[in-house]
Design an enzyme around this catalytic site. Structure first.
Site, mmCIF file in Angstrom:
data_model
loop_
_atom_site.group_PDB
_atom_site.id
_atom_site.type_symbol
_atom_site.label_atom_id
_atom_site.label_comp_id
_atom_site.label_asym_id
_atom_site.label_seq_id
_atom_site.Cartn_x
_atom_site.Cartn_y
_atom_site.Cartn_z
ATOM 1 N N LYS A 2 -49.303 -11.009 -67.008
ATOM 2 C CA LYS A 2 -49.155 -11.734 -67.689
ATOM 3 C C LYS A 2 -48.976 -13.006 -67.313
ATOM 4 C CE LYS A 2 -45.693 -10.418 -70.580
ATOM 5 N NZ LYS A 2 -45.187 -11.640 -71.450
ATOM 6 N N ARG A 6 -40.364 -11.687 -80.664
ATOM 7 C CA ARG A 6 -40.118 -10.642 -80.395
ATOM 8 C C ARG A 6 -39.845 -9.837 -81.348
ATOM 9 N NH1 ARG A 6 -38.131 -10.772 -75.274
ATOM 10 N NH2 ARG A 6 -38.221 -12.429 -73.879
ATOM 11 N N ARG A 28 -40.872 -3.431 -54.720
ATOM 12 C CA ARG A 28 -40.731 -4.056 -53.480
ATOM 13 C C ARG A 28 -39.253 -3.988 -52.975
ATOM 14 N NH1 ARG A 28 -39.525 -9.968 -56.369
ATOM 15 N NH2 ARG A 28 -38.357 -8.518 -58.531
ATOM 16 N N ARG A 87 -33.032 -4.664 -54.610
ATOM 17 C CA ARG A 87 -32.108 -4.786 -55.357
ATOM 18 C C ARG A 87 -32.483 -4.071 -56.493
ATOM 19 N NH1 ARG A 87 -34.875 -10.790 -56.920
ATOM 20 N NH2 ARG A 87 -35.236 -9.554 -58.937
ATOM 21 N N ARG A 94 -35.651 -0.486 -68.281
ATOM 22 C CA ARG A 94 -36.078 -2.157 -68.164
ATOM 23 C C ARG A 94 -37.409 -2.281 -69.375
ATOM 24 N NH1 ARG A 94 -36.781 -5.674 -63.886
ATOM 25 N NH2 ARG A 94 -39.013 -6.489 -63.723
#
Length: 218
Positions: free
Chosen positions: A15, A90, A129, A163, A174
């Site tokens: 996005k 949202r 990552r 992480r 998520r």
């Protein structure tokens, strides 16, 4: 005619990149929820101070304050050529509130662009990552591996870590939360003939070509 847009898409769908392309070509302000809150708080507006009272205590800002801040922002002069909303609405309640405020401001929505990517692909994108423990250089399993396997390009260290929020399970959770949040909005705007789905699994330039075709046809 002004171009009044909402950008929808899951984390990692691209996005941010597409928003920048839209702003560069169509000269409309990119309005994200975080930026709006920061601006209202730093300007010390009554609604900004209200929002600060909630965020300082780690609480969610209630809809009536959020909606008020959005309305204040959409009423500014720089939105005359249009606007690009990102991160709002949202919820369906916020979508209804937005519909009312765009009617009041005579700035009806032109389109809702949904950058659609399979959550499985997004899990790969977002959980790929990893970081050098010694110097913090960032790598990615799909897009940016060290030149010499297992050795940091920058400092030569062999120790890497991931992480917590980049680990596959955290990423899946998520995405699950975001799918749950986005699905009713997608139906809401589909019912109002405002929704345009764009395949976000393609390359950045192909995605932009599709987005640009939609916007130039409005």
């Amino acid at each position: 005619m002004s171009l009044n847009l909402i950008l929808l898409g899951l984390p990692g769908a691209g996005k941010g990149t597409q928003a920048q392309f839209i702003v560069d070509k169509y000269h409309v302000p990119h309005i994200s929820t975080g930026d709006m809150f920061r601006e209202a708080i730093s300007n010390g507006t009554p609604l900004g101070l209200k929002a600060k009272g909630f965020t300082d205590n780690g609480n969610l800002v209630p809809d009536e304050v959020t909606n008020g801040i959005v309305k204040e922002r959409l009423d500014k002069d720089d939105t005359k050529p249009g606007f690009l909303l990102d991160g709002y609405p949202r919820t369906l309640d916020q979508a209804d509130a937005l519909s009312n405020m765009t009617d009041e401001l005579s700035k009806p929505l032109s389109a809702v662009i949904n950058i659609d990517v399979d959550p499985k692909l997004l899990t790969e994108r977002l959980s790929g990552r990893f970081i050098c423990k010694k110097c913090g250089a960032t790598y990615h399993k799909l897009y940016h591996m060290p030149k010499v396997p297992g050795t940091c390009d920058v400092c030569g260290s062999h120790e890497f870590y991931q992480r917590e929020d980049d680990k596959p399970e955290a990423v899946k959770n998520r995405l699950k939360v975001n799918v749950k949040m986005n699905t009713p909005l997608i139906s809401y705007y589909q019912d109002r003939n405002l929704l345009f789905n764009v395949d976000g699994s393609k390359g950045i330039d192909d995605v932009w070509k599709n987005v640009d075709n939609i916007l130039s046809s409005l």
